[in-house]
Design an enzyme around this catalytic site. Structure first.
Site, PDB file in Angstrom:
ATOM      1  N   HIS A  38      27.714  49.065  -5.473  1.00  0.00           N
ATOM      2  CA  HIS A  38      26.501  49.568  -4.816  1.00  0.00           C
ATOM      3  C   HIS A  38      26.847  50.755  -3.920  1.00  0.00           C
ATOM      4  O   HIS A  38      27.914  50.791  -3.306  1.00  0.00           O
ATOM      5  CB  HIS A  38      25.851  48.452  -3.989  1.00  0.00           C
ATOM      6  CG  HIS A  38      24.477  48.825  -3.534  1.00  0.00           C
ATOM      7  ND1 HIS A  38      24.260  49.618  -2.431  1.00  0.00           N
ATOM      8  CD2 HIS A  38      23.266  48.580  -4.075  1.00  0.00           C
ATOM      9  CE1 HIS A  38      22.959  49.813  -2.298  1.00  0.00           C
ATOM     10  NE2 HIS A  38      22.331  49.205  -3.283  1.00  0.00           N
TER      11      HIS A  38
ATOM     12  N   LYS B 209      20.664  42.560   0.045  1.00  0.00           N
ATOM     13  CA  LYS B 209      21.579  43.199   1.012  1.00  0.00           C
ATOM     14  C   LYS B 209      21.884  42.190   2.133  1.00  0.00           C
ATOM     15  O   LYS B 209      21.899  40.996   1.862  1.00  0.00           O
ATOM     16  CB  LYS B 209      20.976  44.511   1.516  1.00  0.00           C
ATOM     17  CG  LYS B 209      20.543  45.397   0.329  1.00  0.00           C
ATOM     18  CD  LYS B 209      20.173  46.783   0.692  1.00  0.00           C
ATOM     19  CE  LYS B 209      19.778  47.529  -0.585  1.00  0.00           C
ATOM     20  NZ  LYS B 209      19.440  48.929  -0.338  1.00  0.00           N
TER      21      LYS B 209
ATOM     22  N   SER C  98      13.815  52.489  -3.853  1.00  0.00           N
ATOM     23  CA  SER C  98      12.421  52.421  -3.398  1.00  0.00           C
ATOM     24  C   SER C  98      11.447  52.035  -4.511  1.00  0.00           C
ATOM     25  O   SER C  98      10.323  52.531  -4.548  1.00  0.00           O
ATOM     26  CB  SER C  98      12.005  53.742  -2.733  1.00  0.00           C
ATOM     27  OG  SER C  98      12.861  54.028  -1.640  1.00  0.00           O
TER      28      SER C  98
END
Ligand code: 13P
Length: 256
Positions: A95, A11, A213
């Site tokens: 994304h 990111k 996660s």
């Protein structure tokens, strides 16, 4: 046998100096040759440094977005050819953060994927439902539609250069992970959708990653599921020790 692919999505993190330091460390821990596929998708400005840092290791470098036109008056955009020249062989498209914050639609995801494939890049197409869709029981419909729209006009040959990353939006950066069963079930829906478009054989070969996660603690349980062929990792990909532990878990799983 299907090969697992572990990809990191940095990111908007890491300067060029931090990138160099990361690769000095990670290359002592990971040898991608012979094991699962390893990709790191970095900010545009880090591509060259990452490509240099990964040289000789088998780790592939990717970008996090690409424009669908070859060149022209598109201020702030980057073309597939520019990415390749900078050392990328992969690119993430669609994304959820781009869909949520930057107006990305199923149509532009499709355009970007096709442009990247035409330029010879491998593409990681991200899709996944919002919490609301999961709660209302329409996850399967949502991911199936996203899959079909993302792959419109993608040939069977090009599909071999596609990875689909299933990332439930409610699990991204929240510390909430889909259970291995939930991940497997929805990745299975995506695979069935691909089978309906390209046939069972092509669908079987497709790498479908789980993202949201994923970390060094839950990776082994997620990767054990038959429809989960890898991971797209955000936060944990910024830490060399955590990322290499996930790669190690994938390599262990491939031996099973
Ligand atoms: P986290 O692993 O930080 O939840 O991010 C997942 C993701 O969005 C990868 O693309």
């Amino acid at each position: 046998m299907k090969k697992t692919v572990i990809a990191g999505n940095w990111k908007m993190n890491m300067t060029r100096a931090e990138t160099k330091a990361f690769f000095r460390e990670i290359t002592t821990q990971i040898r991608a040759k012979g094991g699962c596929g390893v990709v790191l998708c970095v900010p545009f400005t880090d591509l060259a440094a990452a490509a240099r840092g990964a040289r000789g290791t088998g780790i592939k470098i990717g970008a996090q977005n690409v424009h669908y036109e070859k060149k022209g008056a598109y201020t702030g955009e980057i073309s597939a050819e520019m990415l390749r020249e900078a050392g990328a062989s992969y690119v993430i498209v669609g994304h959820s953060e781009r869909r949520q914050y930057f107006g990305e639609t199923d149509e532009t995801v499709n355009l970007r994927a096709r442009a990247a494939l035409a330029a010879g890049l491998k593409v990681i197409i991200c899709l996944g439902e919002m919490l609301d869709a999961r709660e209302k029981g329409v996850t399967d419909e949502v991911v199936s539609m996203q899959t079909k729209l993302a792959l419109r006009g993608v040939s069977e040959k090009e599909l071999r250069s596609v990875i689909i990353a299933y990332e439930p939006v409610w699990a991204i950066g929240t510390g909430l992970t889909a259970t291995p069963e939930q991940a497997d079930e929805t990745c299975g829906v995506i695979r069935a959708t691909v089978a309906s478009l390209y046939g069972k054989k092509a669908a079987k070969k497709l790498v479908i990653q789980y993202g949201g996660s994923m970390n060094e603690k839950n990776a082994a349980d997620l990767l054990r599921m038959p429809n989960v062929n890898g991971g797209l990792i955000g936060g944990a990909s910024l830490k060399p020790a955590a990322f290499s532990a996930i790669v190690a878990a994938a390599n262990e799983n491939e031996k099973r």
